[in-house]
Structures are given as C-alpha cells and as structure tokens.
Design a protein around this motif. Structure first.
Motif, PDB file in Angstrom:
ATOM      1  N   ASP A 173       6.903 -20.773 -78.645  1.00  0.00           N
ATOM      2  CA  ASP A 173       6.553 -19.506 -78.010  1.00  0.00           C
ATOM      3  C   ASP A 173       7.791 -18.808 -77.471  1.00  0.00           C
ATOM      4  OD1 ASP A 173       4.730 -17.528 -76.905  1.00  0.00           O
ATOM      5  OD2 ASP A 173       5.137 -18.437 -74.956  1.00  0.00           O
ATOM      6  N   LEU A 174       8.651 -19.560 -76.771  1.00  0.00           N
ATOM      7  CA  LEU A 174       9.895 -18.994 -76.232  1.00  0.00           C
ATOM      8  C   LEU A 174      10.800 -18.501 -77.349  1.00  0.00           C
ATOM      9  CD1 LEU A 174      10.731 -21.649 -73.465  1.00  0.00           C
ATOM     10  CD2 LEU A 174      10.023 -19.271 -73.075  1.00  0.00           C
ATOM     11  N   TYR A 175      10.914 -19.317 -78.393  1.00  0.00           N
ATOM     12  CA  TYR A 175      11.816 -18.970 -79.500  1.00  0.00           C
ATOM     13  C   TYR A 175      11.341 -17.712 -80.208  1.00  0.00           C
ATOM     14  CZ  TYR A 175      14.769 -19.509 -83.624  1.00  0.00           C
ATOM     15  OH  TYR A 175      15.687 -19.313 -84.620  1.00  0.00           O
ATOM     16  N   ASN A 176      10.045 -17.635 -80.509  1.00  0.00           N
ATOM     17  CA  ASN A 176       9.515 -16.468 -81.227  1.00  0.00           C
ATOM     18  C   ASN A 176       9.651 -15.206 -80.396  1.00  0.00           C
ATOM     19  OD1 ASN A 176       8.821 -17.998 -83.445  1.00  0.00           O
ATOM     20  ND2 ASN A 176       6.672 -18.276 -82.836  1.00  0.00           N
ATOM     21  N   ARG A 177       9.383 -15.323 -79.096  1.00  0.00           N
ATOM     22  CA  ARG A 177       9.490 -14.146 -78.244  1.00  0.00           C
ATOM     23  C   ARG A 177      10.931 -13.632 -78.186  1.00  0.00           C
ATOM     24  NH1 ARG A 177       6.747 -14.798 -72.510  1.00  0.00           N
ATOM     25  NH2 ARG A 177       5.896 -16.795 -73.146  1.00  0.00           N
TER      26      ARG A 177
END
Length: 604
Positions: free
Chosen positions: A580-584
C-alpha cells in the motif's frame, strides 16, 4: 520561556563540598599560591613602616630638630615603598597568570568530562546551560587562585597586625573601637550567607537565557518565516528581567555591606576624635601617637571593607565550583563502561531480542521488537512517522538502552560492550547532517584524522561530491560555515556520506541519507552506497521506497511493532501495508512527473 528550573528551586548549595573543591584547587596550585602569600606578607609588612614612622617623627625627630635622623627615616620610608611597589607588581603577575592557567585547565577538564556524558543528558539540558558550565563557571576561580583569596588573607593579617599596634598605642581607645568592628563583622557574615544562593541562582538563570538566545539564533530562518520576532523578543525579555532582578538583589546586598563599612568608619572616627583627643589633652597620649592611631585605624577598617567585596567574589567562585562539581559527579560513558567487555573487532551481526522502549513511562515507543540482521546484509526500516524507526537507529548507536529485552552485536548485548570501542565500528549519515565550521576537507576527514588527500578525494567521488567541491575556488579548502550553512542541503548530505565512507565502518546507518538530493544525484550516490554496503551490515531509513528494493530485508513498523518483514518482492506479493505504501508513493511520483503543477497546487 525561561522558567525557573527544578534544580534551581530544590537543590541547595552544598558549602561543605564547595569548600572541599576549593581546597583541592588551591592545593593543586599551591606553589603559585604560596609564592603569592609570601609576596603579600612582604608587601603588607612593609606597609606598616611608613605609617608607624609618623609617630617617631612627630614625637622624637622633630622635637630634637635632628635633620640627619629625619633623612634616615625618610630613606627607610622610601625603601619600604619601593618594596611595596615591587612585591605588589610581582604578586599580580604570579597569581594572575596562575589563575588564568587554572581557569584554562578547568575548562578543558569540564569540557572533556561533559562530552563523555551519555546522550540522554544532552537531550534534557539546554546547550546554553552547558556552555555556561564550561566557560563562565570556571571564571570565578581567579578569586581563589588569583588575587582574591590572597587579598582576603592579606586583609585579615593586616587588620590583625594593625590591631596589635593599636593595642600597643592605646589599649583603652582600641577597646572602644572594637564594638563597631564586631557589628560590621556580624553584618558581613549575615550578608554572605544570604548572597550565596542568589549568586548561585544568577548563573543558572544566565545559562537559561543564553540557551534560549542560542536556540533563537539557530532557528532564525524559521522565526523570520513565521514573523515570530516579537514573540522571541518577549520570551527573551522575560529571562533578561529575571536576570536583572537577581542582579539587583546582589547589588543591594553588596551596597548594604559597603554602607555598613562606611558607617563603621564614621563611628570609629568620632570615637577616636573624642576619646583620643581627650587623652592628648590630659597628656596620657602624644599627638604623634594619636595621628598614628588614626592611620592604623584606617589600616584595620579598610581591609575589612574590602573583605566585603572580595568575600562576595569568593562566594560566587564557590557557587561556580559547586555547579561544576555537580556536573563532574555525573558518571561518564567511560566510567559506566569500566567493567564492560572490550570490542577489538565487529563482524556485524545485529539482533533485537524482545526490545521494549519508552521515553516517558507508560508511553511505549517500541513493543517486543525482534529481528536479526546477519553480518553484511542490508535492513530497511519502513513505516509512517512516529512508528519507531529513528528510535531503533538510536538504540543501535547505543544512544539509549531498552527498558526490556536486548540489542546484541555478534551475540553480545550492547549494554555489556564498551561504547567507545563499539562506536568505532559505526558509520552514520543522518537526515539532518551536522558539519563543523571548517573546510570541506576537515569535515570529510573528521572520521579519520590524518587521512591523505587521495583518500579524501576517493570517498568524495564515491559520494558524488568531488564534482561540486572541485568547482569551488578553494576546492577542498572551502569553508563550509557554521553547521555547513554555505552548502546546499544536497551538498551537505554528500559531504556527510563521504565522511561515513571514509570511516570504513562495519555497521552502517543511513537515516534518510539521500532525502535532500535530486533524482540524478540520488541515482549516482545509490550506486556508490551499494559498493559501500558490500560486506557491511547496513540499516536504512528511506523516504523513497524505490531506493530500498535491493535490501535483504525490509521491516515495516507501525505503532512500535513490526507488522511485516521480508524482501521487496515478497512484501509486494503479500499485498499488505508495504505494498500500500509503495503503490501510493509510486503513484504520487508519477503524478509529479506528469503534471508537477497540480502537485504543487495540491500541497500549496
């Protein structure tokens, strides 16, 4: 604000300890003090000759009209005056130089002790207070090693000697003057007792005000951005007002002692005039004896009045020594490590074993954190702000110790290692890189004193710093300014990275090491850091997750706990918090690349 500290309110002045500290200091410089005392005795003894010769001239020489004897008395008076002048000059030279030497030595000792205290002490103490401990408090010892104590001793001895002469001249008249002198002595004793804690408090207040001023100057850009000049002026003004009120109290106290002294002189003068004049009229005292008595009364009262001023200075010196002793009583890291194991070498295996940590009781920052970083691997720490990443880094550097659990290096808890030995194997690049006000070369070589120019250039090239350094007119001899203010944020970070590379550490810590770099510079430095990381245990906190995809393991922290762990691809496949952090972040970077204007508007 600059409020009264708890130490100011609660801690009492320890006179016994202050006297012990003063005694030890005097014994350390006993040679200079002894010479000073001898010179003082010679000077004070010679000062008795000329006043007493007045009686001899008036009562014996002049009535006999003996010019030869008058000339001899004059020559003796001249000789003793020359002795006074020479011994007085020698006294000031010997003891003043000794005092300045003692101040310099004490400053070195206090600074040496201070910088070896645990980091937790610096986290809880203002820098201005620490500067005052090193620079201001030792100043007072000039009144112990210097002329102050010797003048005090000389004044007391002169008063005693003059009192003996007075008793010889007219013991009844002398007894009549003792009562006012006794009142003066009691008054000074009371004044010193009340002034002592005020002087101690003054240094504390001054240190707090200095600390606030240091913070203000250090944050001047932030103050100007938020137009907080008036607020800072008001805060500083409150501290200055407290300092003024303290100084006003001491001025009142010292003025009262001086006024009391003048009153005593006046009363004694009236007594001598009335009683002594009556004795002369009755023929029980000669005119020469009366005049000599008046001179010697001055030699008694003048030292007693000067003792008020000198005593205040010595009282202030004792207060400074008490504060210095308070600091030196704190155990340094070296003292705490005296029985711990030496660390001749480090392989680099780091392990957290059920580590709990909290800065404030009942507010946990890390909760049962456990992981192992094998030697030579890279561990990345990821998580939102306040998740505990920086705290973990601080624990690895042994700036703090966990309340529960252990942090082990090569199987040995860090708490059992000598910290100076252990930290020699650490290298660090922090988010806020500190540079000293010196040259670029000196800052890079800070981790390896004596490094050659070739070594410095080599690490600068790895850190992608050589190019911009070479463009400076003075090259590597360019002055960077206080905290590196003359360099850009990216330039400061590259110098800090070169400094860490030169240390050749076994455990490398990169805390947002590339946060101030543009994408091109960051790419070049990442290549250098990959070579640097080879064979070293590395911990990375990165704001750009794309820079840690090659890490051997990634730890995802939330609220002080590890919620996910693994390599980049495994965590992406897991589809949890890391993904989630990476995609955001990836989407945000894409939006900035495609339409940077919208991103600016969105954040503006």
């Amino acid at each position: 604000m600059v409020p009264p500290t708890a130490a100011t309110k609660k801690r009492k002045y320890d006179s016994k300890r202050a006297w012990g500290e003063a005694r030890a200091l005097i014994l350390k410089h006993k040679r200079s003090v002894s010479i000073g005392l001898v010179l003082m005795l010679i000077s004070r003894s010679s000062s008795f000759v000329l006043p007493y010769s007045t009686k001899y001239v008036l009562d014996d020489v002049l009535p006999k009209q003996d010019l030869r004897l008058l000339g001899m008395v004059a020559l003796v008076g001249l000789a003793t005056t020359v002795v006074q002048v020479l011994t007085g000059f020698a006294l000031s030279q010997v003891v003043s130089v000794a005092a300045q030497q003692a101040i310099a030595q004490l400053r070195e000792e206090v600074q040496g002790h201070l910088i070896r205290l645990p980091v937790r002490y610096f986290d809880s103490t203002k820098s201005g207070v620490l500067v005052s401990r090193v620079m201001s408090d030792p100043e007072g010892i000039r009144n112990l090693i210097g002329t102050g104590l010797i003048q005090l001793t000389g004044g007391i001895l002169s008063a005693i000697g003059a009192m003996a002469v007075l008793i010889y001249l007219n013991w009844k008249l002398t007894l009549a003057t003792v009562l006012p002198l006794a009142i003066f002595g009691v008054g000074m004793s009371i004044a010193f007792k009340r002034l002592r804690p005020i002087f101690r408090e003054r240094s504390v207040i001054q240190a707090e005000v200095t600390g606030r001023l240091t913070e203000t100057l250090g944050g001047i850009r932030l103050i100007k951005v938020y137009t907080a000049e008036d607020r800072e002026k008001a805060v500083f003004g409150k501290g200055v007002q407290r300092l003024f009120e303290n100084i006003a109290k001491t001025i009142t106290g010292t003025s009262l002692t001086g006024t009391l002294g003048l009153a005593v002189v006046g009363v004694i003068g009236v007594i001598v005039m009335y009683v002594g004049g009556g004795d002369v009229m009755r023929g029980t005292m000669t005119l020469g004896s009366l005049l000599t008595f008046v001179i010697f009364i001055g030699m008694v009262t003048a030292p007693l009045i000067s003792i008020a001023s000198i005593g205040t200075q010595i009282t202030e010196a004792f207060a400074g020594l008490d504060r210095i002793r308070e600091l030196r009583d704190m155990a340094t890291e070296d003292q705490e490590d005296a029985t711990k194991a030496a660390v001749p070498s480090v392989v680099g295996r780091v392990e957290f074993d059920q580590v709990h940590f909290e800065y404030e009781p009942g507010v946990p920052v890390l909760k049962a954190v456990s992981f192992t970083a094998p030697a030579g691997t890279t561990t990345a720490l990821v998580g939102s702000s306040g998740s505990g990443k920086s705290t973990m880094i601080s624990l690895i550097m042994a700036f703090a110790q966990p309340q529960q659990g252990h942090i082990k290096v090569d199987g040995t808890p860090v708490s059992e290692l000598k910290l100076r030995d252990y930290r020699r194997h650490l290298g660090v690049v922090m988010q806020d890189n500190f540079l000293f006000d010196g040259t670029v070369k000196e800052n890079i070589a800070f981790t390896k004193p004596g490094a050659t120019d070739d070594e410095i250039v080599q690490v600068a090239k790895i850190a992608n710093a050589h190019e911009f350094i070479s463009q400076f007119p003075q090259g590597y001899d360019t002055i960077v300014g206080e905290r590196g203010v003359k360099l850009s944020g990216g330039q400061r970070q590259r110098v800090a990275i070169a400094r860490a590379i030169l240390a050749d550490p076994r455990v490398l810590i990169l805390d947002e090491a590339t946060s101030s770099l543009d994408s091109e510079s960051e790419h070049l430095i990442q290549e250098g850091l990959r070579r640097l990381r080879a064979g070293r245990t590395t911990f990375v906190i990165a704001h750009r997750l794309s820079t840690i995809t090659s890490a051997d393991q990634i730890l995802v922290l939330e609220h002080g706990e590890i919620v996910e762990r693994g390599a980049h691809q495994a965590l992406i496949a897991l589809g949890g918090r890391y993904r989630d952090l990476y995609n955001r972040q990836f989407q945000r970077e894409q939006d900035q690349f495609i339409n940077p204007g919208e991103e600016i508007a969105a954040t503006g």
